[in-house]
Each structure stands twice: as C-alpha cells, then as structure tokens.
Design an enzyme around this catalytic site. Structure first.
Site, PDB file in Angstrom:
ATOM      1  N   SER A 130       0.800  -1.224   0.000  1.00 38.55           N
ATOM      2  CA  SER A 130       0.000   0.000   0.000  1.00 38.55           C
ATOM      3  C   SER A 130       0.834   1.276   0.000  1.00 38.55           C
ATOM      4  CB  SER A 130      -0.955   0.009   1.197  1.00 38.55           C
ATOM      5  OG  SER A 130      -0.240   0.085   2.411  1.00 38.55           O
ATOM      6  N   LYS A 168      -0.056   4.137   6.754  1.00 41.75           N
ATOM      7  CA  LYS A 168      -0.662   4.978   5.724  1.00 41.75           C
ATOM      8  C   LYS A 168      -0.229   6.429   5.924  1.00 41.75           C
ATOM      9  CE  LYS A 168      -3.386   1.802   3.783  1.00 41.75           C
ATOM     10  NZ  LYS A 168      -2.707   0.654   4.435  1.00 41.75           N
TER      11      LYS A 168
END
Length: 210
Positions: A130, A168
C-alpha cells in the site's frame, strides 16, 4: 562455575555489547579473546556457548558472526536498551498489541541521526504494497517514533476502528480521518476514529547482492 570464570564470561558479554553498539556488528572470536585476555579460542567459544544457554545472547546459525545480546543480557549487564537499541516488535498485522516492549522479537542498532529520540522508537515489518509509491515495500522494516497525534501528510502507524494496525499517510478532514495509501490501485481508508501509534521516521531494507 568459579567467580573468576563467571567474571570472565560477563566480560565477554560486555565486549560483545559494546562492539555491536560501536560498530553495528559483533566481534570475531579472536577479537573477543584479545579484549578479555583469553588466548584460547576454544575457551572463548565455551563462554559464548554458556552465555547462549543462559539466554544472554542469541546466534543465527545461518550467519557465521551473527551474535546479538538479548533483553536478558542487557539486564544482566545493567544497561538500558536505549538509546542504542530499537525494539523490533514484529509485523503490522490485525489486532496485535504491537507496542508492548516485552513483545520485542529482536533489537536493532539505532542510527546515530535518530539517537535523540531515545526510547521513543520501535520497528515494525511491513506486509503489503500500500505504500510502494514512496518506496516502502513489502518486507521492509520501518522505524517508528511513538506519538499519539499526527500532522496532515505524516506517514503513520495507526490502529483503525476495526482494531487493525496499518501504515498509511494521515489526513484529518472536515468530519473524518483519511488514511491514504501510496499506491494508485488502492482506495483510502475513511474513518470516524483513528488511534495514532506513531510516525514513521526511517526505513531499513535488508538487501543482499550476489
């Protein structure tokens, strides 16, 4: 074991600890012998074996010089694991209590430029893709500074409201939080609540070229 032998054993342990902190890698058996005044390499090996049995050091059988001082070894020496060592707390996975130092699977020499953070650092292994756009790859280890808040744009480790830990980029927006992946094929995670565990301040990648 005699007091003299036990004292010599602790001298071996301390030299290993000091060399790893100074150089970032352990000494050779010959270097240990010279440092603690032991001419016989077999005697040095004997001390190393006994230290391993006591749980003060651990060796990687796949690497010839891989000797690491364990948390028990640090305690025996009466030294702190910080600021020279960062606890490696495993993988970023769902539902794990990753911030408990007693859960440390390993310790990593702290880079000099991060020494000012002291005991506020820990490491985690990243699983997934990610964050590949900014060079954080599957299997990389990130160095994280413990903190409970973040600024927009910070790369963080967060616990979602599903109790899953994730890496993230952080954004606080009007009525929600956006955890933005750095991967064009992945959608952001939108949350009403998020628990910030820390900010990513460094990265380590174990690369071997053959």
């Amino acid at each position: 074991m005699s007091k003299t032998s036990e004292s010599k054993q602790m001298a071996v342990l301390r030299f290993i600890y000091e060399r790893v902190n100074e150089k970032g890698y352990p000494p050779t058996v010959r270097e240990i012998g010279e440092a603690v005044d032991l001419s016989s390499t077999s005697t040095v090996h004997g001390h190393i074996s006994r230290l391993e049995k006591k749980g003060y050091i651990q060796k990687d059988p796949t690497k010839p010089r891989a000797i690491e001082v364990t948390p028990a070894g640090f305690e025996a020496l009466g030294v702190e694991t910080t600021p020279h060592q960062i606890p490696v707390l495993g993988t970023v996975t769902a539902g794990q209590p990753i911030l408990a130092v007693q859960e440390a699977t390993d310790y990593f020499p702290i880079p000099k430029e991060l020494e000012s953070f002291g005991g506020d650092l820990f490491m985690l292994t990243i699983r997934g893709e990610s964050m590949i756009n900014i060079g954080i790859m599957n299997g990389d280890q990130v160095i994280v500074r413990r903190q409970s808040s973040a600024d927009n744009g910070d790369i963080i480790i967060a616990m979602t409201d599903e109790n899953e830990a994730t890496c993230k980029r952080f954004f606080k927006e009007a009525d929600h939080y956006r955890l933005q992946p750095e991967n064009d094929t992945m959608a952001p995670i939108i949350l009403n609540n998020v628990s910030v565990l820390g900010k990513v301040v460094g990265l380590y990648r174990d690369m071997l070229f053959q």
